[in-house]
Every structure is written in C-alpha cells, then in structure tokens.
Scaffold this motif. Sequence first.
Motif, PDB file in Angstrom:
ATOM      1  N   GLY A   1       0.864  -1.533  -0.233  1.00 18.24           N
ATOM      2  CA  GLY A   1       0.239   0.293  -0.122  1.00 18.24           C
ATOM      3  C   GLY A   1       0.690   0.994  -0.267  1.00 18.24           C
ATOM      4  N   GLU A   2      -0.023   2.018  -0.726  1.00 24.00           N
ATOM      5  CA  GLU A   2       0.572   3.510  -0.155  1.00 24.00           C
ATOM      6  C   GLU A   2       1.206   4.035   1.194  1.00 24.00           C
ATOM      7  N   SER A   3       2.360   4.916   1.091  1.00 28.10           N
ATOM      8  CA  SER A   3       2.582   5.697   2.445  1.00 28.10           C
ATOM      9  C   SER A   3       1.076   5.900   3.233  1.00 28.10           C
ATOM     10  N   GLY A   4       1.119   5.689   4.683  1.00 26.81           N
ATOM     11  CA  GLY A   4      -0.092   6.165   5.292  1.00 26.81           C
ATOM     12  C   GLY A   4      -0.946   4.871   4.973  1.00 26.81           C
ATOM     13  N   SER A   5      -0.999   4.271   3.820  1.00 27.02           N
ATOM     14  CA  SER A   5      -2.323   3.322   4.111  1.00 27.02           C
ATOM     15  C   SER A   5      -1.980   2.425   5.755  1.00 27.02           C
ATOM     16  N   GLY A   6      -1.407   2.594   6.289  1.00 31.64           N
ATOM     17  CA  GLY A   6      -1.181   1.958   7.637  1.00 31.64           C
ATOM     18  C   GLY A   6      -0.105   0.540   7.934  1.00 31.64           C
ATOM     19  N   LYS A   7      -0.106   0.248   6.581  1.00 30.45           N
ATOM     20  CA  LYS A   7       1.182  -0.748   6.737  1.00 30.45           C
ATOM     21  C   LYS A   7       1.630  -1.131   8.442  1.00 30.45           C
ATOM     22  N   SER A   8       2.739   0.163   8.618  1.00 31.92           N
ATOM     23  CA  SER A   8       3.201   0.251   9.453  1.00 31.92           C
ATOM     24  C   SER A   8       2.585   0.283  11.357  1.00 31.92           C
ATOM     25  N   MET A   9       1.483   0.072  11.180  1.00 32.67           N
ATOM     26  CA  MET A   9       1.023   0.768  12.126  1.00 32.67           C
ATOM     27  C   MET A   9       0.098  -0.740  12.577  1.00 32.67           C
TER      28      MET A   9
END
Length: 649
Positions: free
Chosen positions: A345-353
């Motif tokens: 997903g793009e940056s800010g999509s919630g992957k790292s969270m």
Amino acid sequence: MHGRWSRVVRTPLGLTATVLVVAVLALACFGPVLWGSGADVVDTNDILAPPSGEHWAGTDNLGRDILLRVLVAARLSILLALIAIVIAVGAGLLLGSAPFVLGRRGGRLVTAAVNTAVAFPGLLLALFFAVIFGTGATGAVLAIGLAGAPSFARLTQTLVAGVAARDYVAAARIAGVGRVRVLFRHVLPNIAEPLVVNATIGAGNALLSFAGLSFIGLGVQAPAYDWGRLLYDGISAIYVNASAALAPGAAVLLAGLAFNLFGESVAKGLGVPVGIGLRAAATRTAAAKRPEPTSHDEHVGTSAPDVVLDVRDLEVTFPGPSGPVRLVRGVSFDVRRGEAVGIVGESGSGKSMTALAITRLIADHGRVDASRLDLLGNDLLAPDTAVRRRLLGTSLAMVFQDPMTSFNPTRRIGAQLAEVATHHQGMTRREAMARAVDRLTAVRIPDADSRVRQYPHEFSGGMRQRAMIGMGLMGEPALIVADEPTTALDVTVQQQVLDLLAAIRDADDVALVLISHDVTVVGEVCDRVLVMYAGRVVEDLPAAALATAARHPYTRALVEAVPDMATDLTKPLATIPGRPVSPADAPPGCAYAARCPLADARCRAEDPPLAAEPERHGSGRHRVACWHAGEPLPRVHETDDLVETVESL
C-alpha cells in the motif's frame, strides 16, 4: 571516537580554543602554588601604585600586586564556575529526564515548571536564588547552578525524546525493562556528547555570571577573592589605576571566551547541535481495552492448529486535535507456519501501524483494540507478564526498515545480540556471546568472531540489516515481521536480504509478514498479499494472482504503476490520480472513491465489506472490499485524454 575528537584541534579555531582552555586550567591548578605567597604581601609604602616594571598591573589599596592576585584568583573563579555548571547539568538531567521516567501525567507538571523557568532570563533567576541562599560563595554557586538548570532541562527533554523514539528503546520497553534502567542504559549514553558540549559552553557563561555576582557583592566575600571580587575592589580606584579593574576584567573575558570557543569547536568537530531544543512531548501509558467481538470473515474464524498469528478486527487509534484518529480499521488476517504474507500500500495506508500493533510496539499514547490478537495461541492483548515478554522476545522477530535506529550506537553489536539471550533465555554472558557469533554467522556475516566487537556504525547498511535479522534469530522465532527491510539498500543488497529471509523461512518453517511499497517484491517473495488503503484491507489475494487476477481497482492500479520490460516508453507511465486519504479526514463510504474511475453514488455513501470472492483457477482464497470488483477499468490511450481524465478525477 578518537578520530572525531581529533578533528576538533585540526582547525585554527579549535587549536586556539584548546590551547586557551588548557592554559586557563593550568593557571587554576598552579597559579596559587607559584604566586600565592607573593600575592598576599602587603606593602603600605607602595599603595595604589601605577603599572611599573616591578608591578605590571600596579598595586591595590594595601600595596598588593594586582597581577599576582589575578593569577592566583583563577583557581577559585574557575572552581566555583565548574561546580555551578555541575549543579546546573545535574539538576537539568533530573528535570529533563522526569517526563520519560514519570510518564505523561507526572511529566506534564515537570515540563510546565521547566517551561515557566526558561521564560525568565538566567541572570534574573540567579539574583532571585542569590537572595534566597544569601551572600557568599556557597550561595552564589547554588544560585548560578539552579539558574542554569532550566536551560539544560529543556535541552535534555528534547534529546531524551529523540532517543526514546528509537526502535531499540521501544524494544527494551516491550521486553519489560524498567524506565529507569532504559534511561541509564540506552538513553543517557546517547545524549552524552551534546550535553558535554553545551556544558563546556555553559562553564564560560557560569564564569561570567559568577564574576557578576561577586562584583555586586553577592558572591565571594573578603578576605577570599575571585576575579569578580577583584573587579569590585578595582573599580573604586579606576581613575587612579585603571589596570586594577582592567586586569581582572580581561581575565574573566579571556577565560569565558576560551570555554565558549572550545565548546563551539567541539560542537563543529563532532557534528553536535548547540543550544536549547524545543519542548519534548511527554507521553502517557495507556492500557489497551478489549472490544466486544464483532462479525468477521469466515476465512479468519477459529484458529487452525498451524496458525502462528491470528488477527481479527484490529484497530489502532491515536489522539488527534479533533478527537481519536483511527490509523488501522478492522484489519483481519492470519498467518500459518511457513507462510509468507505481504502487506502493500501507499505511505499512510496503515501497513507499519499494523506491524507495530502485532509486535506490541505502539507508542504509549496509542490504543490497540482487537477481538483477537493471538501469537501461537497466546493473547497479546492480555495484561503484561514475564511469560508474555518472553514469548515476544523469543517467538517473534521484528526487522525494522532502518537498522541504524534499531541498534544502540553506543554499544557493540555482540553485546546487543547477547542481551536477548541473557534476558529471555537465561544464558550466561559467555554462552550468549557464543550464540551471537553463531547467529551472525547464520545470517552470512563474515568473520563474526571479530564483528561482534564492532559498533553499528562500523557495519555497512546491508550488514546492519542482516545483523538485525540475526538479533531476531537469537531466540527461536515462529514469526518474523519485516517492515520494509530493504529500504535505502542498493538492488544487489536488497536481493541478498530477501534471499536470506526466504532461506530462514524454508529452513525453520518460520512464518513471515513482509511489509513493502514494492508490489513486485511482495509478489515474488510471498504466498499471499494484503492490499491496504486508508487503514483497512481492501483486497486479500494469492500472490500468484496479483498481476493477473486482482479484483480491486486500487490493487490493479498499484500493479500497473510498476514498469516492466514490456512497458511502452513512448507513453506516459501509469499513475494513480489524486492523493491518499488522511486518516483524520476519512470520508464516508469507500475511502478510495475519490480516486477510483469506477466510483458511483453507492461507493461514496456505503463502505463495502471485505467479502470472499469465488475461487478462480485454483488460486486460493480471495477477499475484496469493492462494489465493482473485477469490472473493467476505462482505458485511456492518448496523453491528452489521460490528462483530462486525471484532472476530472
């Protein structure tokens, strides 16, 4: 480190400042020994004499040699200034570290007090404390020390907040290490250099302040004398013998200048910023609350025996200016033994969270909710216990995207790896170090016996990333969560890291969650792919179907945005129009509707559920959240038409 300090004296300014500081300190040490007896000789026949060959700066109202007294006064002047700066740094460290140790509630009070004190000029605070503690050397030392404390407290708050945000501090906290131990072991060693630099500059300021207090009669009292006291005595005879005031004034100026220039030179040589930083935001520990179970997809129902990670209805919320902001919304999936699941997903999509929530590394003021969050059948949302910390420390490995922030730069690589084994597995130091060497060898780091004694900055980027993986393998992980592990690495090293993860997975049947922006990498490495947008999963599909059978318009746009050898270079590269949705401004309905060429009124009003799709060509389970899943996208052939389509969207 020796090379960095040697750079300080390589410049003309640095060399001059170093020579001046050494000369001032030597004068403080040996001045009273060499000239102490001569400075106290009273000659009533030579009172207030002008400068001469016998008395270079003249004599005072008792016939004592002014120059000798200035030389002797160096010890008391510098000693008192150094004591004052030690008090200032010590008190500043206590106040600046308090928000980290006390948490958000207690830290707010300390921060407010520091901010109030910083608002007052330092000299005004020194006068205030001097009145409280009374006249004399002791009172002046306490006054100047406490007056300088707020500045160092503010600086310490900023530095501590910067280090506290590093991954290795978060890992230590989640492992159960207490705040005080984390402070002394991981935080303070990493802020020592800027504190030393600013303390050196502060010593010059303290020297000037102390001379000022003695000059107005609040500092050193007769018969003792420092430069400020000599200046006070000489000012009354300035019209008779100007050198009586100029000599101690020049000494204060030169000594203060020496300390300030030396501090500036050290700052430039070491690359340390000088000054007071912005206020560090205090944090508060919040207990995660369990929501009532909600409905979920049939594919993530009761955990199968081989399920390593089971996530249902995961939500991550942070406080915002207009209320709570949901960065992750209802994410559900599972990972089985030996399976590799990619999250794109793009940056800010919630992957790292999502990854941080799984590994329990969300910041204290964030909140993690889920109807289920299990690792090997153990509830990760249960109250913190030694058993849970041991589980996270040995059965789960986290590989961060920037290993330079994941390793403590002041400790050797081997010691940091060995700490995992001594803390979680009860090994002795020797056994843990042998295990560290073995793990570094396992991740293909050559000459591991000597590498364990090196610091993180002595490793290349790829080697640091492999060492980070080796740290995760110190236990026996059943799950590896890799958050963009190839960021900032060249293509060759990226492939080596990915091959290493694949080899570990195959050798030990380890489950892998790989987070990446690169759709191609995830498609090649993983068995299954989760596509995230605006904090939720919009498609869950087999990796083999990513390029040919993706159903969500966003997934197809991500795939088409990656050029390949068949891309027509005469046409513009495919892009996704518009910008990603901010979690704080998530619209009703489908979050992708504003960028989607298939969106209609229903998409803007109703958020589609993540529903199962019919299995196609034996590709495996497939879920998609879209009202128009699989419908053909409008095709634009000409450049002008493409621009008009993008602008209309």
